[in-house]
Design a protein around this motif. Structure first.
Motif, short mmCIF file in Angstrom:
data_model
loop_
_atom_site.label_atom_id
_atom_site.label_comp_id
_atom_site.label_asym_id
_atom_site.label_seq_id
_atom_site.Cartn_x
_atom_site.Cartn_y
_atom_site.Cartn_z
N MET A 15 0.82 -1.19 0.00
CA MET A 15 0.00 0.00 0.00
C MET A 15 0.86 1.26 0.00
O MET A 15 0.41 2.30 -0.45
CB MET A 15 -0.95 0.00 1.20
CG MET A 15 -2.12 -0.93 1.02
SD MET A 15 -3.33 -1.11 2.38
CE MET A 15 -3.30 0.37 3.26
N LEU A 16 2.08 1.18 0.51
CA LEU A 16 2.94 2.36 0.51
C LEU A 16 3.44 2.71 -0.88
O LEU A 16 3.60 3.87 -1.21
CB LEU A 16 4.15 2.14 1.42
CG LEU A 16 3.92 2.17 2.92
CD1 LEU A 16 5.18 1.79 3.66
CD2 LEU A 16 3.44 3.54 3.36
N SER A 17 3.66 1.70 -1.69
CA SER A 17 4.26 1.95 -3.00
C SER A 17 3.25 2.35 -4.07
O SER A 17 3.61 2.89 -5.11
CB SER A 17 5.02 0.72 -3.47
OG SER A 17 4.14 -0.36 -3.67
N ALA B 70 11.51 2.35 2.76
CA ALA B 70 12.19 3.29 1.86
C ALA B 70 12.01 2.86 0.41
O ALA B 70 11.73 3.69 -0.46
CB ALA B 70 13.67 3.39 2.21
N ALA B 71 12.17 1.58 0.13
CA ALA B 71 12.02 1.08 -1.24
C ALA B 71 10.59 1.28 -1.74
O ALA B 71 10.38 1.68 -2.89
CB ALA B 71 12.40 -0.40 -1.31
N GLU C 9 9.45 3.70 -4.83
CA GLU C 9 8.63 3.19 -5.94
C GLU C 9 7.40 4.08 -6.14
O GLU C 9 7.01 4.39 -7.27
CB GLU C 9 8.19 1.76 -5.63
CG GLU C 9 7.44 1.08 -6.74
CD GLU C 9 7.07 -0.35 -6.39
OE1 GLU C 9 6.04 -0.82 -6.92
OE2 GLU C 9 7.77 -1.00 -5.60
N ARG C 10 6.83 4.53 -5.04
CA ARG C 10 5.67 5.42 -5.10
C ARG C 10 6.04 6.74 -5.79
O ARG C 10 5.32 7.21 -6.67
CB ARG C 10 5.15 5.68 -3.69
CG ARG C 10 4.01 6.65 -3.61
CD ARG C 10 3.68 6.97 -2.15
NE ARG C 10 2.59 7.91 -2.06
CZ ARG C 10 1.31 7.59 -2.17
NH1 ARG C 10 0.95 6.35 -2.35
NH2 ARG C 10 0.38 8.51 -2.08
N VAL C 11 7.16 7.32 -5.39
CA VAL C 11 7.62 8.57 -5.98
C VAL C 11 7.86 8.40 -7.48
O VAL C 11 7.45 9.24 -8.29
CB VAL C 11 8.88 9.09 -5.26
CG1 VAL C 11 9.54 10.21 -6.03
CG2 VAL C 11 8.54 9.54 -3.85
#
Length: 71
Positions: A1-3, A25-26, A30-32
């Motif tokens: 869900m974070l990515s 962090a990874a 990936e989201r950014v």
């Protein structure tokens, strides 16, 4: 869900302490990258259509871009 850029992101932040810091962090990187790619696509579309359409017809695209920026 974070990515994944989605509305559930705030809920995912509640569980950010569960995975290892490197995984968090990874996922955020990936989201950014995903959001930057989407913004780039929208910018290309806006630039291409802005040449021959009045700004009035670009409001939806500008709104979409603003929503991606807010994520």
């Amino acid at each position: 869900m974070l990515s994944t850029p989605a509305r559930e992101f705030p809920a995912a932040l509640a569980f950010v302490v569960v995975p290892a810091p490197g995984e968090v962090a990874a996922a955020l990187e990936e989201r950014v990258a995903s959001l930057e790619a989407r913004l780039s696509d929208l910018d290309v579309d806006l630039a291409a259509t802005a040449e021959f359409l009045p700004r009035l017809f670009l409001v939806e695209s500008e709104y979409q871009r603003a929503m991606v920026m807010a994520r």
